[in-house]
Design an enzyme around this catalytic site. Sequence first.
Site, PDB file in Angstrom:
ATOM      1  N   SER A 143       1.448   2.776  -2.691  1.00  0.00           N
ATOM      2  CA  SER A 143       2.776   2.483  -2.152  1.00  0.00           C
ATOM      3  C   SER A 143       2.718   2.392  -0.628  1.00  0.00           C
ATOM      4  CB  SER A 143       3.774   3.535  -2.635  1.00  0.00           C
ATOM      5  OG  SER A 143       5.090   3.160  -2.330  1.00  0.00           O
ATOM      6  N   HIS A 190       4.858  -2.414  -5.179  1.00  0.00           N
ATOM      7  CA  HIS A 190       5.951  -2.417  -6.166  1.00  0.00           C
ATOM      8  C   HIS A 190       6.419  -3.855  -6.389  1.00  0.00           C
ATOM      9  CE1 HIS A 190       6.291   1.979  -5.715  1.00  0.00           C
ATOM     10  NE2 HIS A 190       6.274   1.782  -4.407  1.00  0.00           N
ATOM     11  N   GLU A 199       3.158  -2.347  -9.670  1.00  0.00           N
ATOM     12  CA  GLU A 199       3.020  -0.924  -9.936  1.00  0.00           C
ATOM     13  C   GLU A 199       1.933  -0.662 -10.978  1.00  0.00           C
ATOM     14  OE1 GLU A 199       6.864   0.602 -10.947  1.00  0.00           O
ATOM     15  OE2 GLU A 199       7.640   0.407  -8.898  1.00  0.00           O
TER      16      GLU A 199
END
Length: 312
Positions: A155, A197, A224
């Site tokens: 992330s 994401h 993801e």
Amino acid sequence: MLHNRRQLLSLLLGSALLPISCAAQPSRHGHLVIIGGAEDRQQDRVILRRFLSLSGGKNARIKFITAASGFPDVSWASYQAVFADLGATDCELVPLLTRDDASNPEVIRQLAEADGIFMTGGDQNRLMECLWESPAAKAMHRAFHLKGACIAGTSAGAAVMSRQMLAQGSVKPNPEKDLVQMDIGLGFIANAIIDQHFSQRQRLSRLLSALAQRPDLLGVGIDEDTALVIERGQSIEVVGRGAVTLVDPRKMQSNFDLISSEEKLEMLGLQLHLLPAGHRYVVPSTLKNNKKQPTALWEALYLLAQTGPMRD
């Protein structure tokens, strides 16, 4: 600090692959494991297992940086439990949460001796406030370039891998001028901008908006529970359960310089490649002999495999 980095960013210039099936054996070329977030920590844990393997196995010296997280202790406890369950014997939290910590000799020693370094999720700007041009960041580069360490980030930890970092930006149906703000990351990736994401948060328009600002760079969108694994100068692999979207704007024509802020972008001639999990692409000595795949793909992947220079 963020303003100063943006000023420096404005001055910086952005500086036949053969597909084979999945797992390759680790080597000491140095690996990057760039994770789109929300990686599986409870079931097969394919990505985390691969990171541990590329770092040298269960006895590897693994260091964790949680500075991006708003709850660093919680983040560390989660990963500590997972890696203990995977059999890792030498996992350690690096005490790095502030700008001053990044100059601590003990922090620098821990990072320089690491076999694997894992940056957790959170806010990439918070992480770079600590690491930007710091002794700690330089120690990470030495571990990667000189020792062949594996550097991983999920992330926010993925976003900081590139030199030109996507700092923030909203998601809209269509790309717009100045939809995103760029900043400076760690520079392990020299020729691309990373977004994470990707499919789950429908971030194609914001990645395209970033590429309109920097058409000299590739755009990499990582889903993801998916990781882009780069073996420096050798190969590209996608691991997990999603895909990596690779956008090449280098031959694009755009109206970026002709429109005002927040107006819709025209972007013609983009190349888009979708790389699903389970595929690996090895950089060959020549592109001329590849008859099965588009030359544009191999050129883009070749650029992606060339990591940034050591910063010291």
